[in-house]
Write an enzyme that holds these catalytic residues in place. Structure first.
Site, PDB file in Angstrom:
ATOM      1  CG  ASP A 159      37.867  47.782  36.294  1.00 25.74           C
ATOM      2  OD1 ASP A 159      37.957  47.379  35.114  1.00 25.74           O
ATOM      3  OD2 ASP A 159      37.422  47.073  37.219  1.00 25.74           O
ATOM      4  CE  LYS A 164      37.850  44.898  29.371  1.00 28.53           C
ATOM      5  NZ  LYS A 164      37.934  44.921  30.845  1.00 28.53           N
ATOM      6  CD  GLU A 218      40.839  43.908  33.429  1.00 33.72           C
ATOM      7  OE1 GLU A 218      40.578  42.704  33.581  1.00 33.72           O
ATOM      8  OE2 GLU A 218      40.263  44.632  32.606  1.00 33.72           O
ATOM      9  CG  ASP A 251      39.836  39.573  36.902  1.00 34.70           C
ATOM     10  OD1 ASP A 251      38.600  39.472  36.967  1.00 34.70           O
ATOM     11  OD2 ASP A 251      40.415  40.623  36.564  1.00 34.70           O
TER      12      ASP A 251
END
Ligand code: AMP
Length: 416
Positions: A23, A87, A187, A211
């Site tokens: 992850d 990211k 994800e 999420d």
């Protein structure tokens, strides 16, 4: 007939090559694998018991690179040479991130606003791919250190909402870190695998995966039927997450201190950011938080915090409504709601989601680890250990060909 490899040098039986699940998060990253004996997914932990590696990269004056917990304190002491949230820059141009530039305490190059961004540290320039590859290299080294065996194959998870350039950038970062990236997976899909959903072929379920991480928000509506996962729709915002909750507290405190801007004192800005995160985390379990900042006492109550973040939480609910509409479903069609990402520990988030879907949310798996755990389950499927499972995904964005004048003729619409 099964073939068994033997290491001629040692005479030992050769183990099948391990595939790990990674992850690669905006705020934190971690690695998981299937435990060889229990066959359950586990997050790999260092001796200090922590599975999480902060996605922070620090460069010192001699060009040495430090990643993770050792790099995090430099957010305060050396902010211009310390990269966080890399990211968010993956596959982005300066134009894409321009409106959020204030958020980054380090230097983002703006000479060509259309080409992919670079970050300047001293007189060196780094692409977000290189920065992410530093995080992946650190994760790889850490896992090899824990397991005492080389690890070269991995699955890396990405937010469901990101485009193909960003997915490719993630693959490239893996390659640069010496990893054979077997798959990039969404994800939310990984998260449902971690909850064991779909492992029973007779199970039929429609799931919402909410999420809210450090920097991104995703809502995905999945259908599981006959051991097959299908993503019915996705929605989200690559600029919405726990960092924004921190920012709401920062702005509140700056208002109280009558400070307009901390732009000239980046180290103070970082200190305030860390204090705000501390406050937010404390308020998940307390009704009041107090700290000292630059000689002043700063405090915030849970009630004020909830008022400050209500509009941010509402924005995520708008995305949920859009995802439901795209999936063509009614709220009553959702059988299970999964909570993923550290920010779902905020009680207002949990309660709002629960109220919207009109049911208790499922948060029994550690929301920080759940995505990596699911990636490990998927790695196990890929290595052939779980052959009755198939994973179907959708195209998160429309795909097409460019026709005259830069227009696109859509061949595969979004959510095909
Ligand atoms: P992730 O990207 O899933 O690792 O989530 C990281 C985000 O979760 C960061 O913004 C953290 O500040 C936030 N977070 C972690 N623990 C808590 C907590 N107990 N309460 C609120 N937010 C948290």
């Amino acid at each position: 007939m099964a073939k068994i490899g033997i290491n001629i040098a040692t005479g030992s039986l050769q183990q099948p090559e391990m595939i790990v699940g990674i992850d690669l998060g905006t705020t934190n990253s971690l690695v998981a694998m299937i435990h060889p004996e229990t066959k359950l997914p586990i997050a790999l932990k260092e001796f200090d018991g922590s599975s999480i590696v902060p996605s922070v990269v620090h460069f010192d004056a001699f060009g040495n690179v430090e990643v993770g917990a050792v790099a995090k304190p430099y957010l305060e002491t050396d902010p211009v040479n310390t990269i966080f949230s890399a990211k968010r820059l993956m596959g982005k141009s300066y134009n894409d991130i321009q409106t959020h530039q204030d958020f980054f305490a380090y230097k983002i190059i703006d000479d060509n606003k259309d080409s992919l961004v670079k970050v300047q540290v001293g007189n060196q320039f780094y692409s977000p791919i290189e920065l992410s590859s530093h995080i992946l290299t650190a994760l790889k080294n850490r896992v090899e250190h824990i397991l005492k065996t080389p690890v070269n194959k991995a699955l890396i998870t990405v937010p469901a909402y990101i485009n193909d350039t960003q997915r490719q950038a993630t693959r490239d970062a893996g390659k640069l870190a010496g990893l054979d990236v077997l798959r990039i997976i969404n994800e939310p899909t990984a998260a449902s695998l971690a909850y064991g959903l779909g492992l029973d072929p007779s199970e039929e379920k429609t799931i919402a995966v909410y999420d809210l991480g450090g920097g991104t928000f995703d809502i995905s509506i999945l259908r599981i039927s006959g051991g097959v996962f299908e993503v019915l729709s996705t929605n989200g915002d690559t600029y919405l997450g726990g960092d924004d909750l921190d920012r709401a507290i920062i702005e509140y405190w700056m208002g109280l201190m009558k400070i307009d801007s901390l732009d000239d004192t980046k180290s103070l800005k970082q200190q305030l950011r860390l204090a705000a995160e501390e406050a937010k985390i404390a308020l998940s379990n307390a009704s009041h938080f107090e700290t000292n900042f630059a000689g002043e006492k700063l405090s915030i109550t849970k009630e004020i915090f909830e008022n400050l973040i209500a509009s941010i939480v509402d924005k995520t609910m708008d995305c949920c409504a859009k995802a439901m509409k795209d999936a063509g479903l009614k709220l009553a069609d959702i059988n299970t709601v999964l909570m993923v990402g550290g920010s779902t520990r905020v009680p207002l988030v949990k309660n709002t989601v629960s109220k919207y879907f009109n049911q208790a949310v499922n948060d029994s798996v550690n929301p920080d680890e759940v995505v990596a755990l699911g990636a490990a389950v998927q790695a196990d499927i890929l290595s052939g250990n779980n052959q009755n499972m198939l994973l179907l995904d959708i195209t998160p964005l429309s795909l097409g060909i460019e026709t005259m004048g830069g227009l696109m003729d859509v061949l595969l619409p979004r959510n095909s």
